[in-house]
Design an enzyme around this catalytic site. Sequence first.
Site, PDB file in Angstrom:
ATOM      1  N   THR A 195      27.878  15.303 -54.967  1.00 48.22           N
ATOM      2  CA  THR A 195      28.146  14.110 -55.765  1.00 48.22           C
ATOM      3  C   THR A 195      29.162  13.189 -55.100  1.00 48.22           C
ATOM      4  O   THR A 195      30.053  13.658 -54.410  1.00 48.22           O
ATOM      5  CB  THR A 195      28.706  14.596 -57.115  1.00 48.22           C
ATOM      6  N   ARG A 223      17.400  19.118 -66.793  1.00 49.51           N
ATOM      7  CA  ARG A 223      18.843  19.425 -66.784  1.00 49.51           C
ATOM      8  C   ARG A 223      19.669  18.182 -66.393  1.00 49.51           C
ATOM      9  O   ARG A 223      19.363  17.493 -65.439  1.00 49.51           O
ATOM     10  CB  ARG A 223      19.094  20.551 -65.779  1.00 49.51           C
ATOM     11  N   VAL A 224      20.704  17.928 -67.164  1.00 54.84           N
ATOM     12  CA  VAL A 224      21.635  16.847 -66.842  1.00 54.84           C
ATOM     13  C   VAL A 224      23.027  17.464 -66.721  1.00 54.84           C
ATOM     14  O   VAL A 224      23.424  18.273 -67.566  1.00 54.84           O
ATOM     15  CB  VAL A 224      21.625  15.754 -67.936  1.00 54.84           C
ATOM     16  N   GLY A 225      23.746  17.113 -65.658  1.00 56.06           N
ATOM     17  CA  GLY A 225      25.088  17.669 -65.450  1.00 56.06           C
ATOM     18  C   GLY A 225      26.168  16.789 -66.044  1.00 56.06           C
ATOM     19  O   GLY A 225      25.940  16.015 -66.984  1.00 56.06           O
ATOM     20  N   ASP A 226      27.346  16.897 -65.484  1.00 58.04           N
ATOM     21  CA  ASP A 226      28.507  16.191 -66.020  1.00 58.04           C
ATOM     22  C   ASP A 226      28.621  14.741 -65.537  1.00 58.04           C
ATOM     23  O   ASP A 226      29.268  13.917 -66.184  1.00 58.04           O
ATOM     24  CB  ASP A 226      29.785  16.925 -65.587  1.00 58.04           C
ATOM     25  N   THR A 245      33.518  16.479 -59.161  1.00 61.95           N
ATOM     26  CA  THR A 245      32.346  16.986 -58.449  1.00 61.95           C
ATOM     27  C   THR A 245      32.401  18.502 -58.479  1.00 61.95           C
ATOM     28  O   THR A 245      33.421  19.099 -58.159  1.00 61.95           O
ATOM     29  CB  THR A 245      32.300  16.524 -56.982  1.00 61.95           C
ATOM     30  N   GLY A 246      31.299  19.096 -58.898  1.00 65.64           N
ATOM     31  CA  GLY A 246      31.303  20.555 -58.960  1.00 65.64           C
ATOM     32  C   GLY A 246      30.167  21.039 -59.824  1.00 65.64           C
ATOM     33  O   GLY A 246      29.229  20.288 -60.112  1.00 65.64           O
ATOM     34  N   GLY A 248      28.409  21.310 -62.683  1.00 70.06           N
ATOM     35  CA  GLY A 248      28.513  20.408 -63.822  1.00 70.06           C
ATOM     36  C   GLY A 248      28.651  21.062 -65.182  1.00 70.06           C
ATOM     37  O   GLY A 248      29.332  20.543 -66.072  1.00 70.06           O
TER      38      GLY A 248
HETATM   39  N1  ASP Z   1      28.542  17.771 -60.852  1.00 68.39           N
HETATM   40  C1  ASP Z   1      27.194  17.546 -60.386  1.00 68.39           C
HETATM   41  C2  ASP Z   1      26.226  18.157 -61.353  1.00 68.39           C
HETATM   42  O1  ASP Z   1      26.476  19.224 -61.827  1.00 68.39           O
HETATM   43  C3  ASP Z   1      26.952  18.119 -59.044  1.00 68.39           C
HETATM   44  C4  ASP Z   1      27.954  17.736 -58.023  1.00 68.39           C
HETATM   45  O2  ASP Z   1      29.093  17.455 -58.339  1.00 68.39           O
HETATM   46  O3  ASP Z   1      27.582  17.697 -56.857  1.00 68.39           O
HETATM   47  O4  ASP Z   1      25.192  17.583 -61.577  1.00 68.39           O
END
Ligand code: ASP
Length: 329
Positions: A195, A223-226, A245-246, A248
């Site tokens: 991200t 699926r939707v992340g953060d 970033t991480g 999610g």
């Molecule tokens: N946080 C993002 C997600 O989970 C992934 C990322 O940070 O690379 O969609």
Amino acid sequence: MLHKFAAIVLCVFGVSAMSQAATPVLVIHGGAGVIKKDMDPATQKAVRGALTNALEHGYAQLKAGKPALDAVTAAITVLEDDPHFNAGKGAVFNHDGKNELDASIMDGATLRAGGVANVHRVKNPILLARAVMERSPHVLMFGDGAEDFAKTQGIDLVDPKYFWTEKRWQELQQALKEDAAGQHADAEKEGHFGTVGAVALDKAGHLAAGTSTGGMTDKRFGRVGDSPIIGAGTYANAGCAVSGTGWGEYYLRTVAAHEICMRVTEMHQPLKEAAEYVINKEIPKLGGDGGAIVLGADGEFATPFNTEGMFRGWVGKDGKIHVAIFPGE
Ligand code: ASP
């Protein structure tokens, strides 16, 4: 009466003097999860170059006296166009071999916010997130509806093939193999986070934050992340701006970006401590990992992470470009 008048004059001039005084700061990240200590020098060089390019574009806005939002948008657009990062052109593939992009942006001065999730054809999702914030009464738009809105706003749409890159395709093939061997949980732990995000402080003393992503390789079921969720992956108020970033799911469960900012602005915890606590204690305690960039209204910032590295860069009060990948840089 005279006193009252003097007080008003002082207050107005005082505030405007203060608001003219901020030294602009820009901090960016390009993800925290795919970095290995033994990353080859050519990739390191290319990524450092890309981060520098994004900082140059973003900081030029701040130097010209433009709002923090413009710096965030400019820096993220550059990173979205660069295939090294999991956003825009370099987005990862989902389980079905498609790219589903998410982004969000927030203006700390007004608490206005915009986000888009699961778009397939938007070249620069951060620009659509900004349009949602500025040109619609909504905060979050999803999928085809978001793309219909993009059309009405003259936002660039591309053929979904635009997002295809060999590297991401091979990462999906690897994840699918691991799925078939029943190692999906491990594959998830591996991450493939990349991200991108930016936080900025402008000359007027206003903060903004933005984040853009392709999500996680091999994601399924919509699926939707953060990243597109205000409060989880992105948050900004008058005193604090965050882009995460991480993994999610853990940023959603801890409402990470909002949690950091509340600690800073409401609990008056030192910014570095607040960032460290959420990213390096709260999230790992639940089993998650990742990093974040955090910026305060005084220009102080933090870039905590608990992975082997985090692509990151900043132009601090010294006005100079710095880029880093590994801990301690
Ligand atoms: N946080 C993002 C997600 O989970 C992934 C990322 O940070 O690379 O969609």
